[in-house]
Design a protein around this motif. Structure first.
Motif, PDB file in Angstrom:
ATOM      1  N   ALA A 101     132.200 -29.875   7.074  1.00  0.00           N
ATOM      2  CA  ALA A 101     131.980 -29.142   8.321  1.00  0.00           C
ATOM      3  C   ALA A 101     132.992 -29.567   9.378  1.00  0.00           C
ATOM      4  O   ALA A 101     133.438 -28.751  10.186  1.00  0.00           O
ATOM      5  N   ALA A 102     133.367 -30.848   9.370  1.00  0.00           N
ATOM      6  CA  ALA A 102     134.357 -31.334  10.334  1.00  0.00           C
ATOM      7  C   ALA A 102     135.727 -30.738  10.022  1.00  0.00           C
ATOM      8  O   ALA A 102     136.499 -30.423  10.927  1.00  0.00           O
ATOM      9  N   ARG A 118     142.624 -23.336  18.542  1.00  0.00           N
ATOM     10  CA  ARG A 118     142.784 -24.514  19.393  1.00  0.00           C
ATOM     11  C   ARG A 118     144.227 -24.595  19.912  1.00  0.00           C
ATOM     12  O   ARG A 118     144.451 -24.962  21.052  1.00  0.00           O
ATOM     13  N   GLU A 156     135.426 -21.249  13.206  1.00  0.00           N
ATOM     14  CA  GLU A 156     134.943 -21.793  11.934  1.00  0.00           C
ATOM     15  C   GLU A 156     134.626 -20.644  10.982  1.00  0.00           C
ATOM     16  O   GLU A 156     134.741 -20.768   9.771  1.00  0.00           O
ATOM     17  N   LEU A 182     148.568 -34.786   5.648  1.00  0.00           N
ATOM     18  CA  LEU A 182     147.979 -33.911   4.637  1.00  0.00           C
ATOM     19  C   LEU A 182     146.871 -34.658   3.885  1.00  0.00           C
ATOM     20  O   LEU A 182     145.793 -34.120   3.627  1.00  0.00           O
ATOM     21  N   VAL A 221     139.210 -35.665   4.992  1.00  0.00           N
ATOM     22  CA  VAL A 221     138.187 -35.122   5.893  1.00  0.00           C
ATOM     23  C   VAL A 221     137.412 -34.016   5.185  1.00  0.00           C
ATOM     24  O   VAL A 221     136.184 -33.970   5.227  1.00  0.00           O
ATOM     25  N   GLY A 262     141.844 -24.047  13.930  1.00  0.00           N
ATOM     26  CA  GLY A 262     143.034 -24.791  14.335  1.00  0.00           C
ATOM     27  C   GLY A 262     143.978 -23.914  15.143  1.00  0.00           C
ATOM     28  O   GLY A 262     144.484 -24.316  16.187  1.00  0.00           O
ATOM     29  N   ARG A 303     130.432 -32.891  11.998  1.00  0.00           N
ATOM     30  CA  ARG A 303     131.120 -31.660  12.394  1.00  0.00           C
ATOM     31  C   ARG A 303     132.126 -31.967  13.504  1.00  0.00           C
ATOM     32  O   ARG A 303     133.314 -31.774  13.330  1.00  0.00           O
ATOM     33  N   LYS A 322     136.277 -27.821   8.665  1.00  0.00           N
ATOM     34  CA  LYS A 322     136.202 -26.436   9.115  1.00  0.00           C
ATOM     35  C   LYS A 322     136.342 -26.375  10.634  1.00  0.00           C
ATOM     36  O   LYS A 322     137.016 -25.527  11.182  1.00  0.00           O
ATOM     37  N   TYR A 323     135.668 -27.309  11.286  1.00  0.00           N
ATOM     38  CA  TYR A 323     135.694 -27.397  12.749  1.00  0.00           C
ATOM     39  C   TYR A 323     137.124 -27.605  13.241  1.00  0.00           C
ATOM     40  O   TYR A 323     137.535 -27.034  14.241  1.00  0.00           O
ATOM     41  N   ALA A 324     137.881 -28.445  12.512  1.00  0.00           N
ATOM     42  CA  ALA A 324     139.252 -28.732  12.921  1.00  0.00           C
ATOM     43  C   ALA A 324     140.214 -27.633  12.481  1.00  0.00           C
ATOM     44  O   ALA A 324     141.354 -27.602  12.917  1.00  0.00           O
ATOM     45  N   GLY A 325     139.755 -26.753  11.590  1.00  0.00           N
ATOM     46  CA  GLY A 325     140.622 -25.686  11.100  1.00  0.00           C
ATOM     47  C   GLY A 325     141.482 -26.086   9.906  1.00  0.00           C
ATOM     48  O   GLY A 325     142.510 -25.496   9.671  1.00  0.00           O
ATOM     49  N   PHE A 326     141.059 -27.123   9.160  1.00  0.00           N
ATOM     50  CA  PHE A 326     141.783 -27.495   7.938  1.00  0.00           C
ATOM     51  C   PHE A 326     141.330 -26.559   6.818  1.00  0.00           C
ATOM     52  O   PHE A 326     140.140 -26.315   6.671  1.00  0.00           O
ATOM     53  N   LYS A 327     142.277 -26.094   6.027  1.00  0.00           N
ATOM     54  CA  LYS A 327     141.931 -25.091   5.024  1.00  0.00           C
ATOM     55  C   LYS A 327     141.440 -25.738   3.730  1.00  0.00           C
ATOM     56  O   LYS A 327     142.114 -26.574   3.149  1.00  0.00           O
TER      57      LYS A 327
END
Lengths: 356, 512
Positions: free
Chosen positions: A233-234, B328, B303, A221, A227, B325, B342, A236-241
């Motif tokens: 942007a990273a 994925r 995204e 967490l 991050v 996420g 990114r 968001k890319y990974a899907g972290f809220k």
């Protein structure tokens, strides 16, 4: 001769250690000049500032007593700061935590119970967290700026405290002083020795430092929140809220500030009055940055800031220096500390002259 | 004949890197001279030195036989050296003529200047309207403004840095005609590129750079692409092996009437996009940049959340409402065009960056990140995808573009995606790494996965895709079979003309 500032390819590890030493060296040089120009002996002044406060047991007790809430709050703030969640209102959360804890201590039916103190701890943390939940909600739902909201809520908290101690919570036997009755004995934190003010609340700080370190450096967490802070942007890319970071960052820092407020009221103060904090909530922001948002760095930062507070008082008392000189000295040290961190990520290179 | 420009022994050192090492070249009047090289070969540094934007550490520059001593951009302009940068320097909110006036010496007479602009633009076949706001111009039009700005000063040497990266194939043709006309009039041109076909088509001579040194000189008209590539890369390029596609029966990824309003005022909204991507094939999406590609990548990757869940399906399941996420988790991999910031956290090392998306591979236990597992995973990706890095502890920003791309691609592929979306797979990647990345994508698709590539490089799409769609102004064309279409047809669709046959090639307006 010309110089150029350029970013380093990687942060310098040796500079990470050398930077604070450089800062202290520069502070000593510049402040010595300042003291000399005032006709003071720089050795004596620096000794009075840095060493003398720690030569007595009472001095050490006061040192730790002041450092403890700074470290406690800064650990909570650092978790949010790493995620770009800027809680500037720890002072307000501290006040609300103190009010909630004192409320339980003074008015709950369990005045003699051993459970009173733990309940006050919970009340303090929940109070601080709830106060921080207001900016979290507003930012999550309406994208308000948490810097402004947390800061403004500090004044609301201070006025609420003032209202309580002047009005409904004022001690009826207190000769009209704006303060509440003393907390019952079961609601007070134990001191180590009756001659000194240091109490068991430093164990809260020790536990929080360890938990904060695990959270920031080891937990997933904490990783996700970092991050989000460094590279949104990273995240968001990974899907972290992002909303999770906002809530966690504000609730944790609110809870630690509330706990610090509880420790003050159930520790050295023993009651609520219109002034309960000398600005711990704001000073903790500086501590978090001196500690480079690292839990153990924060411990050092808190000890340092506490020491220069005591040193500032000592030079006023022992040497008769004006308080403004003590403030200038404190400012110098903080300035050099934060400025020298620049050298970790950048270097200064001498330009060689060249011709085509 | 005295060379227009001559460089002798130019050296330039940056901390830790030799950008230019003993570079000599000469350009005759009226010659179109290519400077070829991979990314990082030292082309841009050399051009900055010629233009005077940064000083050389050693070496001499001669212009028309005379040594240039105190160099700088102002000296360049006096000497007649002009440069069109890869990234344009125009103010969006003012008109074309006002922009050009800013860089002209003397009194400001907008009317006269506008007339001059029209004259020059007509003479060189570069139609532009001086009174339009730059904001409303397409990328191709903006480039014309930059070129006209240079031409108004009657340059003797024009430097162009990767000028075709933003153009449609047709626009490239027009640009080349203009450049040939300029050269015929005696203007020398330095043409920086890494695209071999263009250089062979346009240039009279070429200097090839590798690792900051001159690795060869050639007459591009008489050399093959393979010869030039060998000089650029230092070895032969691996042959691409493309086996026929074996498509699955049902699409793995489907976009069904997807609409999306862009979050950016200058962005492009997506209009009723429908696409099917089957397992076993590579689908390409061509288009000039800024036609909705970034919006499309964001909404497909998760995204951005789609307005309706069923606008996007993965193996028949509506995923439009899920975040990146969750998508994925269901087998949708994504490699974005921006690697630093990114696809990877710049200041984190590779094992920490492995954690970013590969945490779902058992790297988190009781909320604690398993560093050792992440490190092992990163080590495995480095070895398997031939990433050049100082091990898993290397910071992401210390890797070259190509190596970081290999790492990110490897990380996503190791997650066994059913569908892999890749945006600009080989942008800023050197030729060797690009070939490797393309082969990796082919292999992934031939092992049953579905690969969707968004790319502005038509050559690349034609090399590896089985089917190609074209995006223009936020709309997606029908699907084109690679074997039955041509660069011209795709190029026309890129300009927004939906029916290739009806559009008049002469009257093309460039895509927005």
């Amino acid at each position: 001769m010309a110089f150029k500032i350029e970013p380093r390819a990687e942060p310098s590890r040796s500079m990470a250690i050398a930077a604070p030493l450089i800062a202290i060296g520069l502070t000593v040089i510049i402040s010595s000049l300042l003291f000399l120009s005032l006709g003071l002996n720089p050795f004596v002044t620096l000794y009075t500032f840095f060493v003398q406060p720690l030569t007595t047991l009472n001095g050490v007790s006061e040192w730790l007593l002041k450092a403890s809430p700074l470290i406690l709050i800064a650990c909570g703030l650092a978790i949010g700061f790493r995620a770009n969640v800027w809680n500037i209102g720890a002072e307000g959360q501290l006040i609300i935590g103190a009010i909630a804890a004192a409320g339980v201590g003074l008015f709950s039916p369990w005045q003699e119970s051993v459970l009173l103190l733990p309940m006050m701890v919970i009340a303090g943390m929940v109070g601080g967290a709830l106060w921080a939940a207001i900016p979290a909600f507003l930012k999550d739902r309406m994208n308000t700026n948490e810097i402004l909201v947390t800061l403004m809520l500090t004044y609301v908290a201070a006025l609420l405290l003032s209202y309580l101690v002047h009005g409904p919570w004022r001690d009826p036997d207190g000769f009209n002083f704006p303060q509440t009755a003393l907390l019952p004995q079961a609601g007070m934190l134990e001191v180590f020795d009756y001659s000194y003010r240091l109490n068991t609340s430093i164990f809260f700080t020790v536990v929080v430092v360890i938990l904060a370190w695990v959270f920031m450096e080891r937990s997933f967490l904490g990783y996700k929140m970092s991050v989000g802070g460094i590279a949104p942007a990273a995240a968001k890319y990974a899907g972290f809220k992002a909303s999770a970071s906002i809530w966690i960052g504000l609730l944790i820092s609110g809870a630690t500030a509330g706990l610090a407020g509880m420790s003050e009221v159930a520790g050295p103060l023993g009651q609520l009055s219109s002034q309960i904090s000398p600005g711990y909530g704001f000073a903790a922001i500086i501590v978090a940055f001196i500690g480079r948002l690292n839990a153990f760095g924060i411990v050092l930062g808190g000890l340092l800031l506490s020491l220069i507070y005591l040193g500032g008082e000592a030079v006023q008392l022992k040497l008769g220096l004006p308080s403004s000189i003590a403030l200038i000295f404190q400012g110098l040290l903080l300035f050099f500390l934060l400025a020298s961190n620049f050298l970790i990520n950048f270097r200064i290179r001498k330009l060689t002259t060249r011709a085509l | 004949m005295t060379p227009r420009l001559e460089l002798r022994g130019i050296c330039k050192l940056y901390p830790g890197v030799i950008a230019n090492d003993d570079i000599s070249l000469s350009v005759l009047p009226g010659e179109i001279h290519a400077v070829l090289g991979e990314n990082g070969a030292g082309k841009s540094t050399l051009m900055k030195i010629i233009y005077g934007a940064c000083p050389a550490d050693k070496g001499e520059i001669f212009c028309d036989g005379e040594a240039v001593s105190e160099h700088g951009p102002a000296v360049s302009r006096q000497l007649g050296i002009e440069m069109v940068y890869q990234h344009f320097a125009l103010f969006e909110s003012i008109t074309v003529v006002e922009n050009i006036a800013l860089s002209m010496p003397g009194r400001l007479e907008l009317k006269k200047l506008a007339e001059k602009i029209l004259k020059v633009s007509r003479r060189y076949g570069l139609p532009i309207d001086p009174d339009r706001l730059v904001m409303s111009l397409s990328v191709g039009e903006r480039q014309r403004v930059e070129i006209v700005r240079c031409l108004l000063r009657n340059p003797k040497l024009l430097i162009l840095d990767e000028p075709t990266s933003v153009l449609t194939p047709q626009a490239v043709k027009t640009l080349f005609e203009t450049l040939r006309q300029l050269a015929d009039e005696g203007c020398s041109i330095l043409y920086i590129s890494h695209k071999l076909d263009e250089v062979r088509d346009l240039c009279h001579s070429a200097t090839i750079l590798r690792g900051g040194r001159v690795s060869g000189e050639a007459d591009p008209r008489k050399s093959t692409s393979a010869e030039l590539a060998r000089m650029m890369v230092g070895s032969d390029l691996p042959e691409m092996s493309v086996t026929p596609a074996k498509r699955t029966e049902e699409p793995m990824l489907a976009l069904i009437d997807l609409n999306l309003v862009s979050e950016n005022i200058m962005g492009t909204s997506l209009k009723s996009i429908s696409l099917d991507a089957f397992g076993g094939e590579i689908v390409g999406i061509a288009g000039v940049s800024g036609n909705g590609q970034s919006e499309l990548a964001a909404v497909v990757s998760g995204e951005r959340i789609a307005d309706r869940a069923d606008e996007i399906t993965l193996n028949g399941r509506a995923i439009g409402a899920l975040d990146a996420g969750a998508r994925r988790d269901l087998g949708l991999g994504f490699v974005p065009e921006e690697r630093l910031g990114r696809g990877a956290v710049p200041s984190y090392d590779l094992s920490e960056n492995a954690l970013l998306t590969a945490h779902r591979k058992g790297m988190v236990k009781h909320g604690i990140a398993k560093r050792a597992k992440a490190k092992e995973f990163a080590q495995n990706v480095i070895a398997k995808f031939k990433v050049k890095a100082n091990g898993p502890e290397a910071q992401a920003l210390s890797l070259s573009g190509g190596n970081l791309q290999k790492f990110i691609m490897g990380r996503e592929i190791e997650l066994n995606p059913k569908v892999l979306l890749v945006s600009q797979p080989t942008w800023g990647v050197d030729v060797g790494a690009a070939a490797y990345i393309r082969q990796t994508l082919i292999d992934l698709s031939r092992s049953g996965g579905s690969v969707v590539i968004i790319s502005e490089e038509l050559e690349e799409l034609f090399e590896i895709c089985d089917r190609i769609y074209v995006i223009a102004d936020g709309k997606l064309s029908h699907s084109l079979d690679r074997k039955q279409t041509s660069v011209e047809e795709v190029g026309l669709l890129m300009t927004g003309g939906n029916d290739a046959k009806e559009t008049n090639i002469q009257g093309i307006k460039y895509g927005v």
